[in-house]
Design a protein around this motif. Structure first.
Motif, PDB file in Angstrom:
ATOM      1  N   LEU A 135       0.839  -1.200   0.000  1.00 61.46           N
ATOM      2  CA  LEU A 135       0.000   0.000   0.000  1.00 61.46           C
ATOM      3  C   LEU A 135       0.877   1.254   0.000  1.00 61.46           C
ATOM      4  N   ALA A 142      -2.389   4.313  -4.082  1.00 57.76           N
ATOM      5  CA  ALA A 142      -2.406   5.639  -3.463  1.00 57.76           C
ATOM      6  C   ALA A 142      -3.632   6.443  -3.875  1.00 57.76           C
ATOM      7  N   GLN A 145      -6.795   5.155  -1.424  1.00 61.12           N
ATOM      8  CA  GLN A 145      -6.487   4.852  -0.021  1.00 61.12           C
ATOM      9  C   GLN A 145      -7.721   4.886   0.874  1.00 61.12           C
ATOM     10  N   ASP A 146      -8.727   5.673   0.506  1.00 62.38           N
ATOM     11  CA  ASP A 146      -9.904   5.798   1.369  1.00 62.38           C
ATOM     12  C   ASP A 146     -10.724   4.522   1.432  1.00 62.38           C
ATOM     13  N   VAL A 148      -9.119   1.276   0.958  1.00 55.42           N
ATOM     14  CA  VAL A 148      -8.188   0.149   1.026  1.00 55.42           C
ATOM     15  C   VAL A 148      -8.120  -0.397   2.448  1.00 55.42           C
TER      16      VAL A 148
END
Length: 354
Positions: A135, A142, A145-146, A148
């Motif tokens: 990650l 990237a 990310q919100d 993952v």
């Protein structure tokens, strides 16, 4: 990949969830459906292979049928044809994807594929990375990310065959004990040419288990280097592989490119309390193998450092044993199949409530 998917299915089925697997196969005409315990595997016939991506003319209808049955769809990335199937079929069900690896090698085709890839990833309700390392180093992840989550790959020791004493004696007679062991498909990113160069001028013993597209070139390299201390064993049954894992002194994993996203072989070594040597490539391999604790991590492609790491563990059996014990502890804490399956079951339930 197959073992990871199998372990997820076994684990969530134990919690009352029913799984089906959809895939492509070059043998689907003969056996369109096979079973692994309670899990049915539905297979569409491969029609064509484009840039190492199998495709199927019959897959769309078969995939839609399984989507109609399912309450939730779980993809595994990268599989560009899966992105295409999702886009064309539009299942209308909650969907998540486990993101195993960036696409590293095919840069030109990646530019053409990116719009489809980002459309697909954008439609996923959740994306799973298999390590915080990946990650943190993936430009693609990237962007998302919100949504993952991190769920490490896990394996179950009970699902592996236990080698009998006859098999152990067979391999002990051929190789002895305490050798370095590599297990895996022999591909360009596995770094085995680095390992062979590291053996030059040493008496370090190495066994290589696996077959693959560059095996012939590696055998030729070993002959040029006049290596008598490396054994190419080819692809072996699981029981033989487990016998060798029990007998070896250390698991070596010289992969030097990001195409190596995790390294299940490292997990299998840790599961049996073996120290590990791997390279720092910013992926899950350095999440499994912690430098100075569970083994030694060296710069990628550094022949001298890899050789030195092997010599250090050979010269200090006590250090190797201590690192192997730490590897087993870390495995039991983070990398069991039950822990992985529990995390996926919880994620499935969360997505179903949304």
């Amino acid at each position: 990949m197959e073992q990871v998917i199998r372990q997820i299915c076994l684990g969530v089925e134990a919690q009352g969830m029913e799984c089906r697997i959809f895939t492509l196969s070059r043998n689907a005409r003969n056996k369109p459906v096979i079973h692994d315990g309670a899990t049915a595997v539905y297979r569409a016939q491969v029609s064509i292979d484009v840039a190492s991506t199998p495709m199927s003319w019959s897959a769309m209808q078969l995939f839609k049928r399984q989507c109609d049955w399912a309450d939730m769809i779980h993809y595994h990335f990268p599989w560009p044809y899966g992105d295409l199937l999702h886009t064309l079929v539009r299942p209308g069900k909650p969907a998540l994807v486990t993101y195993h690896s960036d696409i590293v090698r095919q840069r030109t085709l990646l530019k053409l594929y990116q719009p489809l890839m980002h459309r697909f990833l954008g439609q996923m309700r959740a994306i799973v990375a298999t390590s915080p390392n990946y990650l943190g180093t993936s430009d693609v992840l990237a962007k998302y990310q919100d949504k993952v989550s991190i769920i490490p790959i896990g394996v179950d020791e009970q699902s592996y065959p236990k080698p009998d004493e006859r098999l152990m004696e067979h391999w002990r007679g051929k190789l002895g004990e305490g050798f370095f062991l590599f297990v895996g498909v022999i591909r360009y990113y596995k770094g085995l040419h680095i390992l062979l160069d590291a053996l030059k001028g040493t008496d370090l013993r190495v066994a290589i288990v696996g077959a693959g597209p560059i095996e012939k070139a590696l055998r030729e390299q070993a002959n040029r280097l006049r290596l008598t201390n490396v054994h190419f064993l080819g692809a072996l049954p699981e029981a033989d592989k487990m016998a060798l894992l029990h007998l070896c002194g250390c698991v070596v994993f010289p992969s030097h490119l990001r195409s190596e996203a995790f390294g299940v072989t490292l997990l299998e070594g840790a599961m049996l309390g073996k120290p590990m040597i791997s390279s720092e490539i910013g992926t899950g391999s350095s999440f499994v193998n912690i430098n100075g604790e569970t083994g030694i991590v060296v710069p990628p492609g550094d022949v001298s450092s890899f050789r030195e790491a092997m010599q250090i563990l050979t010269a200090s059996p006590a250090l190797a044993e201590a690192m192997g014990s730490k590897a087993k502890e870390r495995f039991d804490t983070l990398f069991t199949a039950k822990r992985m399956a529990d995390a996926y079951a919880e994620l499935y339930a969360d997505l179903a409530r949304q």
